[in-house]
Design a protein around this motif. Structure first.
Motif, PDB file in Angstrom:
ATOM      1  N   ASN A   1      35.045  13.005 -27.841  1.00 30.54           N
ATOM      2  CA  ASN A   1      36.102  13.526 -26.992  1.00 30.54           C
ATOM      3  C   ASN A   1      35.901  13.083 -25.553  1.00 30.54           C
ATOM      4  N   GLU A   2      37.001  12.906 -24.828  1.00 31.48           N
ATOM      5  CA  GLU A   2      36.905  12.446 -23.452  1.00 31.48           C
ATOM      6  C   GLU A   2      36.257  13.481 -22.540  1.00 31.48           C
TER       7      GLU A   2
ATOM      8  N   GLU B   1      45.373  12.845 -33.968  1.00 33.04           N
ATOM      9  CA  GLU B   1      44.395  13.065 -32.904  1.00 33.04           C
ATOM     10  C   GLU B   1      44.860  12.514 -31.564  1.00 33.04           C
TER      11      GLU B   1
END
Length: 467
Positions: free
Chosen positions: A86-87, A274
């Motif tokens: 995830n960022e 996503e």
């Protein structure tokens, strides 16, 4: 005989079983400790007593430590976990790595050039070339944030394919408010890092991974026919990918690049679910995977053709129906821009590009005189003096050279990428570029003819073999 038989007779009553203590159920081996203590008191060896005491201390310490850690973690701490994919992982690591206290971490990851996935400004060693950067890795340390003691922890866990990093930040107390404030600050600092940049994501290991951040490219820097800067198909090198990235930058959106050759039906759907609420997704060379021909091949049902059809279908991992499902589903939601590029629009299934799925089509073909002139100006229009004595900012001189170049360069024959490559060979001398352009045209034409003959020979030989 009777005595002999009695000697080997089994007991009439079963042997009593030792009762199992409830203490052993929860703390195995704990009921044996009193007996060990009695032997310890009776034993004459003092060294043996010391060893027994140490063993008991380790035994009790394991239970006490595990119980205390689990109890405190559950009832007296708050924790935020971050997935490596995830960022938010990039946001946290970028902030942590920029803080002075991160230098005190006992476990670090060293990397040359860009940070992991190019996300953070780490500690540099002062050298611009091959600079080393460091970030916390597979360990833990504590730091103060807004008068609260927080703990950063990085753990390596087994993933589906390889070991993955899991990061967490915890604090004492039941309220996670200070952790929320920390992540808000991480987000704000991260947005400053990526300001005026377009984040590029690619699918890797079953998910989206940020691979780089590129400078936003204004649309006016993409040299195409102005009437065609609105949608994308055409020969290689005509600017399809460049225009897609410029569109993402103009819309201030991240771009997600999808290569269909690396996914199947199930993973394609997962990747689209996503995606964030707003994005640009670029499906490059959609014709290369040949997903669009599955319906036609599926209609063949008998004889040798059926076997051939099955073999061809197995080569395309993404079916047309699965692709259409994501385009009509999550791919069609408001705020999302889907761009598909192809070098062969004629190969695409009509259902894929019908109105409603593809709202705009544009062919980015070979250059014309206007594009050739603009390409020349883009390479040479700079304010510095060239070795041949001309100034790149001299509008009169460059104007004459531009016109001469555009007149010498044939139209609708070469791609912008081919012409730009030629011009960059003479980036320090526009006069030489104009002087040598005709020779380059002849040489390039001959090279293409030879390549075409070679391809024709390969196809012919392949046909003879298969035949």
């Amino acid at each position: 005989m009777a005595a002999h038989n009695n000697a080997y007779s089994l007991p009439s009553q079963p042997l009593p079983l030792s009762p199992i203590s409830m203490i052993d159920v929860f703390f195995p081996g704990l009921t044996n400790i009193p007996a060990a203590l009695q032997q310890l008191q009776a034993g004459p060896n003092s060294y043996g007593r010391v060893l027994c005491i140490c063993g008991l201390a380790v035994f009790f310490g394991r239970y006490v430590n595990d119980f205390f850690e689990a109890f405190v973690t559950r009832h007296f701490t708050s924790r935020v976990y971050v997935s490596h994919s995830n960022e938010a992982h990039d946001m946290l690591v970028a902030w942590i790595s920029s803080q002075p206290f991160s230098r005190k971490a006992s476990s670090l990851l060293a990397s040359v050039g860009t940070m992991r996935r190019g996300s953070a400004n780490d500690h540099f060693d002062g050298n611009q070339k091959k600079s080393l950067q460091y970030s916390p890795w597979n360990g833990s340390f504590s730091f103060w944030y807004k008068n609260r003691l927080l703990t950063f922890r990085s753990v390596q866990k087994e993933g589906r394919i390889f070991r993955e990093e899991e990061i967490s930040v915890s604090c004492t107390g039941r309220s996670p408010d200070v952790l929320r404030e920390l992540f808000s600050e991480c987000r704000a600092e991260y947005l400053k890092l990526v300001k005026n940049k377009t984040s590029v994501f690619e699918h890797r290991d079953g998910g989206w991974k940020k691979t780089r951040a590129i400078d936003k490219r204004p649309l006016d820097t993409v040299i195409l026919d102005e009437k065609k800067k609105t949608a994308l198909y055409g020969p290689p090198g005509t600017g399809k990918s460049s225009l897609s990235r410029a569109i993402a930058g103009a819309c201030d959106l991240d771009i997600y690049i999808l290569n269909l050759s690396g996914v199947d039906d199930s993973s394609l759907g997962k990747l689209f679910t996503e995606l964030p609420a707003k994005y640009v997704v670029l499906v490059e060379d959609i014709d290369a995977v040949d997903v669009t021909q599955s319906r036609q091949r599926g209609t063949v049902k008998t004889g040798q053709d059926e076997t051939s059809s099955s073999m061809e279908k197995s080569q395309g991992r993404v079916s047309l129906s699965a692709l259409l499902n994501v385009l009509d589903g999550v791919g069609s939601q408001e705020g999302r821009v889907l761009i598909m590029t192809t070098n062969h629009a004629e190969r695409l299934d009509a259902a894929l590009i019908r109105p409603g799925r593809v709202d705009m089509k544009i062919e980015l073909g070979y250059t014309n005189k206007d594009i050739n002139a603009r390409l020349f100006c883009a390479v040479f229009m700079r304010d510095d003096t060239l070795p041949d004595g001309s100034r790149q900012g001299d509008e009169v001189t460059l104007g004459n050279l531009t016109t001469e170049f555009a007149n010498k360069m044939p139209e609708q024959e070469f791609s912008p990428a081919e012409i730009q490559s030629f011009l960059l060979e003479y980036r320090r001398s526009p006069h030489m570029a104009v002087e040598n352009v005709q020779e380059w045209v002849v040489r390039t034409r001959e090279g293409k003819r030879q390549m075409k003959r070679a391809n024709s020979w390969v196809l012919q030989e392949g046909g003879d073999i298969l035949g």
